[in-house]
Enzyme design. Sequence first.
Site, PDB file in Angstrom:
ATOM      1  N   HIS A 228       0.817  -1.268   0.214  1.00  0.00           N
ATOM      2  CA  HIS A 228      -0.154   0.119   0.043  1.00  0.00           C
ATOM      3  C   HIS A 228       1.013   1.303   0.005  1.00  0.00           C
ATOM      4  O   HIS A 228       0.639   2.242  -1.048  1.00  0.00           O
ATOM      5  CB  HIS A 228      -1.005  -0.021   1.179  1.00  0.00           C
ATOM      6  CG  HIS A 228      -1.871   1.209   1.121  1.00  0.00           C
ATOM      7  ND1 HIS A 228      -3.039   1.248   0.636  1.00  0.00           N
ATOM      8  CD2 HIS A 228      -1.658   2.368   1.817  1.00  0.00           C
ATOM      9  CE1 HIS A 228      -3.418   2.412   0.638  1.00  0.00           C
ATOM     10  NE2 HIS A 228      -2.875   3.011   1.411  1.00  0.00           N
ATOM     11  N   GLU A 229       1.961   1.296   1.030  1.00  0.00           N
ATOM     12  CA  GLU A 229       2.608   2.631   0.985  1.00  0.00           C
ATOM     13  C   GLU A 229       3.703   2.676  -0.256  1.00  0.00           C
ATOM     14  O   GLU A 229       3.717   3.677  -0.680  1.00  0.00           O
ATOM     15  CB  GLU A 229       3.444   2.429   2.403  1.00  0.00           C
ATOM     16  CG  GLU A 229       2.736   2.258   3.706  1.00  0.00           C
ATOM     17  CD  GLU A 229       1.548   3.057   3.598  1.00  0.00           C
ATOM     18  OE1 GLU A 229       1.599   4.154   3.274  1.00  0.00           O
ATOM     19  OE2 GLU A 229       0.622   2.958   4.366  1.00  0.00           O
TER      20      GLU A 229
ATOM     21  N   TYR B 295     -10.489   4.951   1.192  1.00  0.00           N
ATOM     22  CA  TYR B 295      -9.981   3.649   0.746  1.00  0.00           C
ATOM     23  C   TYR B 295     -10.529   2.642   0.132  1.00  0.00           C
ATOM     24  O   TYR B 295     -10.320   1.830  -0.780  1.00  0.00           O
ATOM     25  CB  TYR B 295      -9.437   3.164   2.107  1.00  0.00           C
ATOM     26  CG  TYR B 295      -8.140   3.838   2.970  1.00  0.00           C
ATOM     27  CD1 TYR B 295      -6.901   3.489   2.588  1.00  0.00           C
ATOM     28  CD2 TYR B 295      -8.625   4.859   3.767  1.00  0.00           C
ATOM     29  CE1 TYR B 295      -5.764   4.185   3.434  1.00  0.00           C
ATOM     30  CE2 TYR B 295      -7.525   5.464   4.463  1.00  0.00           C
ATOM     31  CZ  TYR B 295      -6.022   5.117   4.206  1.00  0.00           C
ATOM     32  OH  TYR B 295      -5.398   5.798   5.033  1.00  0.00           O
TER      33      TYR B 295
END
Length: 617
Positions: free
Chosen positions: A361-362, A445
């Site tokens: 994700h990051e 999200y």
Amino acid sequence: MKNRFCFLLLQLLWMPLWAQENSWQQRVDYDMEIDVDHAKFQYDGKMKLEYTNHSPDQLDKVYFHLYYNAFQPGSAMDARLTNIKDPDGRMVIKEADGTIKSRIAALTDENIGFQKISSLKQNGKNLSYKVSGTILEVQLVDALKPGAKATFDMIWKAQVPELIRRGGRNSKEGVDFSMTQWYPKMAQYDAFGWHLDEYVGREFIAPFGDFDIKIKIQKDYVIGASGKLMNQDAVKGYSEKGNTKTASLKNSDKVIWQFHAENIHDFAWAADKEFLVTKQKAVDGPEIYFVRMNDETTAKNWKEAEVPTVQFFEYMRRNFGKYPWETYTIVQGGDGGMEYGTVTLITGKRSFESLVGVIYHEAAHSWFQHLFGINETVDEWMDEGFTSYAEHLAYLEIFKKPVEPNPNYAAYEGYFALAKSGYEEPMSLLADYYDTNYAYGVQAYVKGQVYLIQLEYIIGKENLKKTFSEFYKNWKFKHPTPNDFRRTAEKVSGLNLKWYENLFVNTTRTVDYSIENLSDTTIELKNLSNFPMPIDLLVEYADGSKELFYIPNLELRGEKPAEDFELYKNAKRTILEPWIWTNPNYTVKISKAVKRVTIDPTLRLADLNYSNNIYSK
């Protein structure tokens, strides 16, 4: 006639600026030196900053963010924690009687955060300034005209807050310094004006620039940071020969770490005496550094995560565009996971699946937040949703998971729950202003992912892939908006999508279609909502044949191309007349006996009540 001529002339003068509102970007280059007092968790900072005004406007003021000032009793962040229905559990204490208390309110002078400016000059001239919460307002002595540059020299002192929120000191996993939002950062100025959001816990936007950073710290610390380490043989941890000498850079018991990064819009770092460093290399991609605590309980998961991380960067290059920087660094630190320019800080005591998930994700943010510079304070759903979408697709391919026509139906279930909860607010709401963290989280999200998957349903799978390719080509390093992505999708597909973005992003309207009736000659459909959509209607006949009726909605002004799904195999595709959105009813004519009818068997249409989308005899 004269008045009409003047009006047309004004239009001609104004239109080029309007049409090119994203064609200019401010530029800010940082050269910083800091000297860390590790015992007090303070540092002295010195900055030379070159700011280039590429805007068509004269600037009489500039602004900086002072994020550490949020970690003081009485701050806006402090007040927010006790005045929101579902505060961040990391930031509050819940008493036995149910009372919620802010952890910030309990900070003492020794463990608050602060950034105190002691000197600020423009081209050598002293400036007047004032601090308002987490914003530093600076009155220029010489107005900055379009195309002009100014050099700002700043000296400041900072204290790292005891309380970890992305950044801070003494994390639960034992990391001494998680240095994010740690320096006075120039605010973003663009076609929308200055972005001066008080820091209450959400995320960021900033101008692109180069960073030259020198960090003087006790010599037994190891640092993981943005950019490229320029003197790895002179510091601990990075030399391939294991060299930990401090050479001529040694000053008493300290050493200087030098980092350089180009064309990023934020710089972060973390430091601890127990950090270990390993490295991998992606094909046609960056060197990837893994900086973690010397903890055997987490070592196995971190080591096993290295190869899947390399595979992730290679997947993203193939599907979303080449990563443009030389390095990417994953550092154990912070309080969860947070992306910065060419670096992320993540908590490390996780299962393998959780560790890979947060890394993916990051790292995906390196595209949607740091390569494009999407405004997280305004278009949080575009940054977080697009990131989550890419992260999930990569996970499915790399770990060889089954890929359905809808690659993440769980996102739809999360969105449906919010839509039925009564807490949903428009996705275009500024990130800080949601009434609940729950609504913000799902909108950003989850519903942001649904936006893309449903867009694929509207324009077709191949068109969405081409849209991402064109978006990368035309909008990297330019701070694009949702409108820029929509316009890219329109140009690729040849379809009109303004209605979709308006309804899905700016309202809380939901989709709900039904099959009302089935006879020997007709299928009666109904739009039970106030959200028009195109319809894929799969008809399975009693004789075993299949027909896919495609019903575009009138606003599309065209049709999506045929898609190759197993569900549609051997189905004849028939394009019908557009469904006029002002008429809730639509009739499909058939000529033989029907066994089953389904609205969107791919489950990509975000229909709130799917039970009436199937009709069987």
